[in-house]
Enzyme design. Sequence first.
Site, short mmCIF file in Angstrom:
data_model
loop_
_atom_site.label_atom_id
_atom_site.label_comp_id
_atom_site.label_asym_id
_atom_site.label_seq_id
_atom_site.Cartn_x
_atom_site.Cartn_y
_atom_site.Cartn_z
N LYS A 104 84.62 25.66 135.23
CA LYS A 104 85.46 24.50 134.94
C LYS A 104 86.61 24.86 134.00
O LYS A 104 86.41 25.49 132.98
CB LYS A 104 84.60 23.40 134.30
CG LYS A 104 85.36 22.17 133.84
CD LYS A 104 84.43 21.21 133.11
CE LYS A 104 85.17 20.02 132.53
NZ LYS A 104 84.26 19.12 131.79
N CYS B 145 81.77 23.15 129.40
CA CYS B 145 80.57 23.04 130.23
C CYS B 145 79.48 23.94 129.69
O CYS B 145 79.58 25.17 129.80
CB CYS B 145 80.89 23.40 131.68
SG CYS B 145 79.44 23.44 132.75
N LYS C 226 90.20 19.76 143.07
CA LYS C 226 89.45 20.92 143.57
C LYS C 226 90.19 21.61 144.71
O LYS C 226 90.58 20.96 145.69
CB LYS C 226 88.06 20.48 144.04
CG LYS C 226 87.21 19.89 142.92
CD LYS C 226 85.89 19.36 143.42
CE LYS C 226 85.09 18.72 142.29
NZ LYS C 226 83.81 18.13 142.76
N HIS D 168 77.72 21.48 121.92
CA HIS D 168 78.28 20.24 122.44
C HIS D 168 77.74 19.04 121.69
O HIS D 168 78.46 18.06 121.45
CB HIS D 168 78.00 20.13 123.94
CG HIS D 168 78.86 21.03 124.76
ND1 HIS D 168 80.06 20.65 125.30
CD2 HIS D 168 78.73 22.35 125.08
CE1 HIS D 168 80.62 21.66 125.93
NE2 HIS D 168 79.82 22.70 125.82
#
Length: 235
Positions: A58, A70, A97, A209
């Site tokens: 990502k 991520c 994408k 995170h």
Amino acid sequence: MAVLLRGTSAAATTVGPSSALLATTFRRSRGRLLHRAAPQRRLYVARASAQPLEVCAKESITVPGRLGDCPFTQRVLLTIEEKHLPYELKLVDLANKPDWLLEINPEGKVPIVKLEEKWIGDSDVITQTLEEKYPEPPLATPPEKASVGSKIFSTFIGFLKSKDPSDGTEEALLNELTPFDSYLKDNGPFINGGTISAADLSLGPKLYHMEIALGHYKNWSVPDSLSHVKTYMKV
């Protein structure tokens, strides 16, 4: 574990992962490499000159050209780093994408890694495959320790999404962090004692995170009383 999203890993042969933990892990690994037995050193040197793995990950939504936030991708990259494997990182804008991604992975999910001309998805599958194909250095966590800290991430997400301060989600997170702190006190510094293992490479990015998201959205941080968790996050 300190997973600060800056710096570039020395192992990447193209655009590298933006993670200080990746760079720190690689430096630590290189230090260990100097003390390995000669056959093992030769193995790692041979790997470094081998055809690099292709890794799709990502891309950051705020800083184009940088690795996105991520933890599952970070887990895969850390595993590759610990295995002393060269790799090429292809960053993917998940909001737009590209066709080539959908051709090799119709679900359009990342991370995915190309191994022996086959694209593999899901961080669990990728890391297990890497462990089987490249057993040195061993990263497998003993089964009796593999679930240590495994519920922290889900309770963190519950607390992060909560809008009711009294709904018990903060307490649920602390109820997972507290026994983890005790475990590290008695068994640390890593989940498998003195050796980093797959469980750490999975949990470390998730704790990063947690630290960033809860600090930003809830002005919350791990209590000082959980000193072993705080140390673990900075290793």
